[in-house]
Design a protein around this motif. Structure first.
Motif, PDB file in Angstrom:
ATOM      1  N   MET A   1      53.275  11.754 -13.506  1.00 38.85           N
ATOM      2  CA  MET A   1      54.180  13.073 -13.433  1.00 38.85           C
ATOM      3  C   MET A   1      53.526  14.146 -14.211  1.00 38.85           C
ATOM      4  SD  MET A   1      58.050  13.231 -14.413  1.00 38.85           S
ATOM      5  CE  MET A   1      58.852  14.679 -14.975  1.00 38.85           C
ATOM      6  N   LEU A   2      53.480  15.313 -13.628  1.00 35.83           N
ATOM      7  CA  LEU A   2      52.847  16.535 -14.062  1.00 35.83           C
ATOM      8  C   LEU A   2      53.894  17.043 -15.364  1.00 35.83           C
ATOM      9  CD1 LEU A   2      51.299  18.605 -11.530  1.00 35.83           C
ATOM     10  CD2 LEU A   2      49.968  17.302 -13.220  1.00 35.83           C
ATOM     11  N   LYS A   3      53.263  17.356 -16.502  1.00 33.80           N
ATOM     12  CA  LYS A   3      54.035  17.893 -17.635  1.00 33.80           C
ATOM     13  C   LYS A   3      53.541  19.645 -17.330  1.00 33.80           C
ATOM     14  CE  LYS A   3      53.267  14.149 -20.605  1.00 33.80           C
ATOM     15  NZ  LYS A   3      52.400  13.759 -21.695  1.00 33.80           N
ATOM     16  N   VAL A   4      54.623  20.410 -18.138  1.00 31.33           N
ATOM     17  CA  VAL A   4      54.185  21.755 -17.880  1.00 31.33           C
ATOM     18  C   VAL A   4      53.127  22.071 -18.284  1.00 31.33           C
ATOM     19  CG1 VAL A   4      55.090  23.976 -18.980  1.00 31.33           C
ATOM     20  CG2 VAL A   4      56.827  22.453 -18.387  1.00 31.33           C
ATOM     21  N   ASN A   5      52.350  21.752 -19.308  1.00 28.19           N
ATOM     22  CA  ASN A   5      51.056  22.072 -19.862  1.00 28.19           C
ATOM     23  C   ASN A   5      49.965  21.605 -18.800  1.00 28.19           C
ATOM     24  OD1 ASN A   5      52.223  23.187 -22.237  1.00 28.19           O
ATOM     25  ND2 ASN A   5      51.941  21.359 -23.347  1.00 28.19           N
ATOM     26  N   ASP A   6      50.221  20.582 -17.919  1.00 27.02           N
ATOM     27  CA  ASP A   6      49.164  20.077 -17.243  1.00 27.02           C
ATOM     28  C   ASP A   6      49.238  20.699 -15.743  1.00 27.02           C
ATOM     29  OD1 ASP A   6      48.531  18.088 -18.844  1.00 27.02           O
ATOM     30  OD2 ASP A   6      50.164  16.645 -17.930  1.00 27.02           O
ATOM     31  N   MET A   7      49.996  21.702 -15.617  1.00 31.63           N
ATOM     32  CA  MET A   7      50.244  22.514 -14.105  1.00 31.63           C
ATOM     33  C   MET A   7      49.016  23.538 -14.177  1.00 31.63           C
ATOM     34  SD  MET A   7      54.294  23.192 -13.790  1.00 31.63           S
ATOM     35  CE  MET A   7      55.345  21.862 -13.363  1.00 31.63           C
ATOM     36  N   LEU A   8      48.593  23.889 -13.157  1.00 30.55           N
ATOM     37  CA  LEU A   8      47.508  24.867 -12.865  1.00 30.55           C
ATOM     38  C   LEU A   8      48.358  26.163 -12.557  1.00 30.55           C
ATOM     39  CD1 LEU A   8      45.119  22.673 -10.956  1.00 30.55           C
ATOM     40  CD2 LEU A   8      44.909  23.415 -13.024  1.00 30.55           C
ATOM     41  N   PRO A   9      47.886  27.236 -13.091  1.00 33.71           N
ATOM     42  CA  PRO A   9      48.306  28.566 -12.817  1.00 33.71           C
ATOM     43  C   PRO A   9      48.113  29.013 -11.174  1.00 33.71           C
ATOM     44  CG  PRO A   9      46.265  28.755 -14.080  1.00 33.71           C
ATOM     45  CD  PRO A   9      46.436  27.347 -14.079  1.00 33.71           C
ATOM     46  N   ILE A  10      48.819  29.942 -10.679  1.00 37.96           N
ATOM     47  CA  ILE A  10      48.650  30.319  -9.546  1.00 37.96           C
ATOM     48  C   ILE A  10      48.748  31.819  -9.672  1.00 37.96           C
ATOM     49  CG2 ILE A  10      50.015  30.539  -7.070  1.00 37.96           C
ATOM     50  CD1 ILE A  10      50.934  27.871  -7.662  1.00 37.96           C
TER      51      ILE A  10
ATOM     52  N   TYR B   1      42.791  34.707 -11.788  1.00 38.57           N
ATOM     53  CA  TYR B   1      43.134  33.012 -12.242  1.00 38.57           C
ATOM     54  C   TYR B   1      41.849  32.718 -13.037  1.00 38.57           C
ATOM     55  CZ  TYR B   1      42.912  27.977 -11.201  1.00 38.57           C
ATOM     56  OH  TYR B   1      43.057  26.763 -11.331  1.00 38.57           O
ATOM     57  N   THR B   2      40.778  33.130 -13.492  1.00 40.85           N
ATOM     58  CA  THR B   2      39.586  33.039 -14.465  1.00 40.85           C
ATOM     59  C   THR B   2      40.214  33.281 -15.638  1.00 40.85           C
ATOM     60  OG1 THR B   2      37.921  33.592 -12.947  1.00 40.85           O
ATOM     61  CG2 THR B   2      37.416  33.542 -15.231  1.00 40.85           C
ATOM     62  N   ILE B   3      40.987  34.550 -15.885  1.00 36.88           N
ATOM     63  CA  ILE B   3      41.613  34.895 -17.249  1.00 36.88           C
ATOM     64  C   ILE B   3      42.719  33.711 -17.553  1.00 36.88           C
ATOM     65  CG2 ILE B   3      43.165  36.642 -18.269  1.00 36.88           C
ATOM     66  CD1 ILE B   3      40.398  37.454 -17.810  1.00 36.88           C
TER      67      ILE B   3
ATOM     68  N   GLY C   1      41.002  30.845 -18.682  1.00 38.55           N
ATOM     69  CA  GLY C   1      40.481  30.893 -19.950  1.00 38.55           C
ATOM     70  C   GLY C   1      41.264  31.061 -21.305  1.00 38.55           C
ATOM     71  N   GLY C   2      42.663  31.031 -20.838  1.00 36.88           N
ATOM     72  CA  GLY C   2      43.937  31.068 -21.952  1.00 36.88           C
ATOM     73  C   GLY C   2      44.387  32.271 -22.320  1.00 36.88           C
ATOM     74  N   GLY C   3      43.906  33.457 -21.333  1.00 32.30           N
ATOM     75  CA  GLY C   3      44.554  34.755 -21.374  1.00 32.30           C
ATOM     76  C   GLY C   3      46.069  34.682 -21.058  1.00 32.30           C
ATOM     77  N   SER C   4      46.712  35.988 -21.002  1.00 32.77           N
ATOM     78  CA  SER C   4      48.124  36.121 -20.953  1.00 32.77           C
ATOM     79  C   SER C   4      48.201  36.450 -19.326  1.00 32.77           C
ATOM     80  CB  SER C   4      48.756  36.976 -21.670  1.00 32.77           C
ATOM     81  OG  SER C   4      48.361  38.240 -21.254  1.00 32.77           O
ATOM     82  N   SER C   5      49.256  36.024 -18.826  1.00 36.30           N
ATOM     83  CA  SER C   5      49.618  36.480 -17.523  1.00 36.30           C
ATOM     84  C   SER C   5      49.548  37.959 -17.461  1.00 36.30           C
ATOM     85  CB  SER C   5      50.992  36.178 -17.041  1.00 36.30           C
ATOM     86  OG  SER C   5      52.183  36.799 -17.917  1.00 36.30           O
TER      87      SER C   5
END
Length: 168
Positions: free
Chosen positions: A1-10, A40-42, A45-49
């Motif tokens: 099961m995916l956790k919130v921290n495991d989710m990939l951004p879209i 997506y790259t941002i 890399g840990g950047g904000s939305s």
């Protein structure tokens, strides 16, 4: 099961509203994909939305295929007068600029309005003065006008011009 921290951004990007002529659809699609990748790259890399949104929109503004930044739709006088707005969904803070004619990336200036002022929107010369105070480089308005945007402007000046037909 995916956790919130495991989710990939879209990242979802659209290239504006209106008709895209068939001969420009391939480069428009490539430009939207490039802008989405930049955002997506941002994020990866840990950047904000907010950082990702500004990067993606800057990519569109830098691409002459789109009608923002370089390639902007011209006003009735044949001049560039750009608008941009950003909003932070978490804080509901926002910043906007309007009638900007000599800034390559109005979205970046809108972000500065949000982050560095108590204003919601700066317009024309007020926006330009603020940009200078923030060290934002100016560009010549002519450098933002493409052959395509000038051609559309000229066609739309024709008597009884149909704006949709003029873009074909």
């Amino acid at each position: 099961m995916l956790k919130v921290n495991d989710m990939l951004p879209i990242v979802v990007v659209h290239g504006g509203a209106g008709h895209i002529p068939k001969h420009r659809s391939e480069m428009s699609t490539a430009g939207v994909c490039s802008a989405a990748r930049a955002g997506y790259t941002i994020l990866r890399g840990g950047g904000s939305s907010m950082d990702a949104v500004v990067e993606a929109v800057s990519s569109l503004e830098n691409n002459p295929c789109f009608n923002a930044g370089c390639g902007s739709v011209l006003n009735i006088k044949g001049e560039v007068a750009m608008d941009a707005i950003v909003m932070d969904g978490l804080t509901l803070g926002s910043g906007a600029v309007s009638a900007v004619c000599n800034i390559a990336n109005p979205i970046q200036l809108a972000r500065l309005v949000m982050d560095k002022t108590s204003h919601s929107c700066l317009t024309a010369e007020g926006a330009s003065q603020f940009a200078r105070s923030m060290g934002v480089p100016e560009v010549s308005p002519e450098s933002l006008i493409t052959e395509y945007s000038h051609m559309l402007w000229a066609k739309n000046l024709a008597p009884h011009a149909n704006p949709v037909e003029s873009q074909m």
